[in-house]
Design a protein around this motif. Structure first.
Motif, mmCIF file in Angstrom:
data_model
loop_
_atom_site.group_PDB
_atom_site.id
_atom_site.type_symbol
_atom_site.label_atom_id
_atom_site.label_comp_id
_atom_site.label_asym_id
_atom_site.label_seq_id
_atom_site.Cartn_x
_atom_site.Cartn_y
_atom_site.Cartn_z
ATOM 1 N N ALA A 37 0.863 -1.184 0.000
ATOM 2 C CA ALA A 37 0.000 0.000 0.000
ATOM 3 C C ALA A 37 0.893 1.225 0.000
ATOM 4 C CB ALA A 37 -0.928 -0.004 1.210
ATOM 5 N N HIS A 38 0.305 2.415 0.079
ATOM 6 C CA HIS A 38 1.068 3.659 0.094
ATOM 7 C C HIS A 38 0.674 4.473 1.319
ATOM 8 C CE1 HIS A 38 1.636 2.413 -4.064
ATOM 9 N NE2 HIS A 38 2.676 3.228 -4.114
ATOM 10 N N LEU A 39 1.674 4.858 2.100
ATOM 11 C CA LEU A 39 1.471 5.645 3.316
ATOM 12 C C LEU A 39 1.498 7.133 2.983
ATOM 13 C CD1 LEU A 39 1.285 5.800 6.446
ATOM 14 C CD2 LEU A 39 3.796 5.775 6.474
ATOM 15 N N VAL A 40 0.457 7.856 3.395
ATOM 16 C CA VAL A 40 0.340 9.292 3.134
ATOM 17 C C VAL A 40 0.536 10.030 4.449
ATOM 18 C CG1 VAL A 40 -1.149 11.111 2.222
ATOM 19 C CG2 VAL A 40 -1.287 8.796 1.279
ATOM 20 N N THR A 41 1.448 11.007 4.492
ATOM 21 C CA THR A 41 1.847 11.600 5.766
ATOM 22 C C THR A 41 1.669 13.114 5.874
ATOM 23 O OG1 THR A 41 4.116 11.579 4.902
ATOM 24 C CG2 THR A 41 3.505 9.799 6.419
ATOM 25 N N ARG A 42 1.485 13.837 4.772
ATOM 26 C CA ARG A 42 1.327 15.291 4.867
ATOM 27 C C ARG A 42 -0.119 15.658 5.180
ATOM 28 N NH1 ARG A 42 4.980 17.381 -0.321
ATOM 29 N NH2 ARG A 42 7.030 16.974 0.642
ATOM 30 N N TYR A 43 -0.289 16.698 5.977
ATOM 31 C CA TYR A 43 -1.619 17.129 6.400
ATOM 32 C C TYR A 43 -2.536 17.362 5.207
ATOM 33 C CZ TYR A 43 -5.322 19.985 8.513
ATOM 34 O OH TYR A 43 -6.539 20.477 8.909
ATOM 35 N N ALA A 44 -2.090 18.153 4.241
ATOM 36 C CA ALA A 44 -2.944 18.501 3.097
ATOM 37 C C ALA A 44 -3.337 17.258 2.311
ATOM 38 C CB ALA A 44 -2.225 19.506 2.196
ATOM 39 N N ASP A 45 -2.397 16.322 2.159
ATOM 40 C CA ASP A 45 -2.680 15.102 1.402
ATOM 41 C C ASP A 45 -3.637 14.184 2.167
ATOM 42 O OD1 ASP A 45 -0.978 15.987 -0.588
ATOM 43 O OD2 ASP A 45 0.738 14.821 0.127
ATOM 44 N N VAL A 46 -3.415 14.033 3.457
ATOM 45 C CA VAL A 46 -4.288 13.184 4.272
ATOM 46 C C VAL A 46 -5.712 13.733 4.244
ATOM 47 C CG1 VAL A 46 -4.793 12.429 6.637
ATOM 48 C CG2 VAL A 46 -2.458 12.295 5.758
ATOM 49 N N ARG A 47 -5.838 15.033 4.411
ATOM 50 C CA ARG A 47 -7.161 15.656 4.392
ATOM 51 C C ARG A 47 -7.829 15.458 3.036
ATOM 52 N NH1 ARG A 47 -9.546 20.736 3.394
ATOM 53 N NH2 ARG A 47 -11.153 21.332 4.924
ATOM 54 N N ALA A 48 -7.041 15.552 1.969
ATOM 55 C CA ALA A 48 -7.597 15.367 0.627
ATOM 56 C C ALA A 48 -8.116 13.944 0.439
ATOM 57 C CB ALA A 48 -6.531 15.692 -0.424
ATOM 58 N N VAL A 49 -7.372 12.961 0.930
ATOM 59 C CA VAL A 49 -7.810 11.565 0.841
ATOM 60 C C VAL A 49 -9.121 11.366 1.598
ATOM 61 C CG1 VAL A 49 -7.284 9.203 1.566
ATOM 62 C CG2 VAL A 49 -5.514 10.586 0.479
ATOM 63 N N LEU A 50 -9.197 11.885 2.804
ATOM 64 C CA LEU A 50 -10.376 11.686 3.641
ATOM 65 C C LEU A 50 -11.619 12.346 3.066
ATOM 66 C CD1 LEU A 50 -8.833 12.260 7.195
ATOM 67 C CD2 LEU A 50 -9.204 10.099 6.016
ATOM 68 N N ARG A 51 -11.428 13.425 2.325
ATOM 69 C CA ARG A 51 -12.579 14.186 1.821
ATOM 70 C C ARG A 51 -13.004 13.785 0.405
ATOM 71 N NH1 ARG A 51 -13.714 18.573 5.022
ATOM 72 N NH2 ARG A 51 -14.710 19.727 3.326
ATOM 73 N N ASP A 52 -12.259 12.890 -0.213
ATOM 74 C CA ASP A 52 -12.572 12.480 -1.585
ATOM 75 C C ASP A 52 -13.071 11.035 -1.584
ATOM 76 O OD1 ASP A 52 -12.675 11.852 -4.268
ATOM 77 O OD2 ASP A 52 -10.702 12.677 -4.762
ATOM 78 N N HIS A 53 -14.380 10.846 -1.367
ATOM 79 C CA HIS A 53 -14.909 9.486 -1.275
ATOM 80 C C HIS A 53 -15.176 8.879 -2.647
ATOM 81 C CE1 HIS A 53 -18.645 11.973 -1.353
ATOM 82 N NE2 HIS A 53 -19.101 10.991 -2.090
ATOM 83 N N GLU A 54 -14.989 9.644 -3.696
ATOM 84 C CA GLU A 54 -15.179 9.087 -5.039
ATOM 85 C C GLU A 54 -13.922 8.379 -5.529
ATOM 86 O OE1 GLU A 54 -16.604 12.134 -7.610
ATOM 87 O OE2 GLU A 54 -18.564 12.277 -6.625
ATOM 88 N N ARG A 55 -12.756 8.975 -5.266
ATOM 89 C CA ARG A 55 -11.508 8.341 -5.707
ATOM 90 C C ARG A 55 -10.892 7.439 -4.650
ATOM 91 N NH1 ARG A 55 -7.538 12.705 -8.245
ATOM 92 N NH2 ARG A 55 -8.129 13.829 -6.343
ATOM 93 N N PHE A 56 -11.343 7.569 -3.404
ATOM 94 C CA PHE A 56 -10.784 6.760 -2.314
ATOM 95 C C PHE A 56 -11.928 6.065 -1.587
ATOM 96 C CE2 PHE A 56 -7.762 10.203 -3.074
ATOM 97 C CZ PHE A 56 -6.571 9.501 -3.199
ATOM 98 N N SER A 57 -12.009 4.759 -1.768
ATOM 99 C CA SER A 57 -13.126 3.978 -1.256
ATOM 100 C C SER A 57 -12.830 3.408 0.138
ATOM 101 C CB SER A 57 -13.437 2.824 -2.212
ATOM 102 O OG SER A 57 -14.358 1.917 -1.634
ATOM 103 N N SER A 58 -13.878 3.361 0.973
ATOM 104 C CA SER A 58 -13.786 2.776 2.311
ATOM 105 C C SER A 58 -14.238 1.326 2.340
ATOM 106 C CB SER A 58 -14.648 3.587 3.293
ATOM 107 O OG SER A 58 -14.240 4.927 3.345
ATOM 108 N N ASN A 59 -14.688 0.800 1.219
ATOM 109 C CA ASN A 59 -15.269 -0.538 1.141
ATOM 110 C C ASN A 59 -14.185 -1.605 0.996
ATOM 111 O OD1 ASN A 59 -16.709 -2.877 0.547
ATOM 112 N ND2 ASN A 59 -18.212 -1.804 -0.700
ATOM 113 N N PRO A 60 -14.119 -2.577 1.908
ATOM 114 C CA PRO A 60 -13.098 -3.629 1.816
ATOM 115 C C PRO A 60 -13.187 -4.466 0.545
ATOM 116 C CG PRO A 60 -14.139 -3.629 3.982
ATOM 117 C CD PRO A 60 -14.939 -2.712 3.114
ATOM 118 N N ALA A 61 -14.345 -4.448 -0.118
ATOM 119 C CA ALA A 61 -14.487 -5.220 -1.349
ATOM 120 C C ALA A 61 -13.809 -4.546 -2.539
ATOM 121 C CB ALA A 61 -15.977 -5.439 -1.660
ATOM 122 N N THR A 62 -13.425 -3.289 -2.405
ATOM 123 C CA THR A 62 -12.762 -2.567 -3.494
ATOM 124 C C THR A 62 -11.332 -3.077 -3.645
ATOM 125 O OG1 THR A 62 -14.069 -0.596 -2.948
ATOM 126 C CG2 THR A 62 -12.184 -0.300 -4.411
#
Length: 387
Positions: A37-62
């Protein structure tokens, strides 16, 4: 690099986080099941991942979903809104949103204060040194979530041990699964009981929606029960230890109790109890990162909350710092639904302690305090104190 990165006793994240923010803010890592996997560590990047549910899925089946737990999640369990995407996530959250409004939390505060007072009275009446974890930090949020859900307080020991086993990433998968199965069976009985004989509690109001299956109601209740006491209990205990270690800040709260509200935000930023981060599967192309469908990311809340680009001198605890932009509760559609409740509990607990036990101090050297790093929410095994 293997992830999670081992930690040392204390409040600071692994030193590698600071290096990665500078040189490799999106860094390939190896996970426990041999997955990449890829570890994301910068504040702006982490926040962007958390707020983008279209490109970043929370579903384990993905495809690419990072597996950090001993038990491999192949699909989201019914009702598990933490690991679902919209529209299912939206449906589940909508059923709960009204239960955790600011108005409801304000109405609940007198009950939280009563519970904190009773637990503190019991702690003071007992022997010294006392264990602040077992005697106060854990039972206060446990009592509160029992009250909200309608779970008998007498069953606290049962669900507390099962929830801790469920979160313990050092245990074999079979033991984790057994603990979760027992918790599910217990809550299934509770859900069926409330559907037949409703009371004035959250579970009764939840199951009043006939479109919700028993399995969905159980999945939602598991998240509320486990998340509703583990995270806050650990946050209270860690906060007290941090303040007693830096005695000047404890004394500042004793002298100025109104500082507690803002202090809680800084303590959440500084401690970041959800220290392993949040996992997402990449569901769309991510320009600039070289990631696409089938990849996975681990967004480190801890690394983000110690990013000097967002919080100057981030490794210093400063209770007067404006820290409300911290990501301890996440961000976006999956931001912790119980964050207002957690804030009320932490504020009430710390106010009670500084008011009633201003002379509170550690009963052992700081170096002898046992940290628990083997769960996604870190905390203390015990906190021996006296006064």
């Amino acid at each position: 690099m293997e992830y999670p990165i081992p930690r040392r006793p204390g409040f600071d994240p692994p030193a590698e986080f600071a290096e990665l923010r500078e040189s490799a803010p999106v860094c390939p890592v190896s996970l426990r099941h041999g997955q990449r996997a890829h570890l994301v560590t910068r504040y702006a990047d982490v926040r962007a991942v958390l707020r983008d549910h279209e490109r970043f899925s929370s579903n384990p089946a993905t495809p690419g979903y990072p597996q950090l737990r001993p038990v491999v999640d192949r699909a989201a369990a019914p009702g598990s809104f933490l690991v679902t995407d919209p529209p299912a996530h939206t449906r589940y959250r909508r059923l709960l949103t009204g239960e955790f409004t600011a108005r409801r939390m304000d109405a609940l505060r007198p009950e939280v204060e009563r519970i904190a007072r009773e637990r503190l009275d019991a702690l003071r009446a007992g022997p010294r040194p006392a264990d602040l974890v077992a005697g106060f930090a854990l039972p206060v949020p446990s009592d509160v979530i029992c009250l909200l859900l309608g779970v008998p307080v007498a069953d606290q020991e049962f669900f507390s041990t099962r929830s801790r086993a469920h979160l313990d990433r050092s245990l074999p998968a079979a033991r984790v699964r057994a603990a979760l199965d027992e918790l599910h069976a217990y809550l299934a009985d509770l859900v069926r009981s409330r559907r037949e004989r409703p009371r004035d509690d959250l579970v009764s109001r939840l199951v009043a929606d006939e479109s919700l299956t028993v399995e969905e109601a159980v999945g939602m209740t598991v998240l509320l029960l486990v998340g509703g006491h583990e995270t806050t209990a650990n946050s209270i205990a860690l906060s007290v230890l941090a303040l007693l270690r830096d005695r000047a800040w404890w004394d500042a709260l004793v002298a100025e109790p109104d500082l507690v509200d803002d202090a809680v935000e800084e303590l959440l930023r500084y401690l970041s109890p959800v220290h392993h981060g949040v996992v997402r599967a990449v569901a769309g192309e991510v320009p600039g990162w070289g990631l696409g469908p089938g990849d996975g990311v681990v967004a480190s809340l801890f690394a983000a909350n110690r990013d000097p680009a967002e919080f100057p001198d981030p490794d210093r605890l400063d209770l007067r710092r404006p820290a409300k932009s911290h990501l301890a509760f996440g961000s976006g559609v999956h931001q912790c639904i119980g964050q207002l409740l957690a804030r009320v509990e932490m504020r009430v607990a710390l106010r009670a302690l500084v008011a009633e036990l201003p002379g509170l101090r550690l009963a052992v050297p700081f170096e002898e305090v046992g940290f628990r790093f083997d769960a996604p929410i870190y905390g203390l095994r015990s906190l021996p104190v006296t006064w």
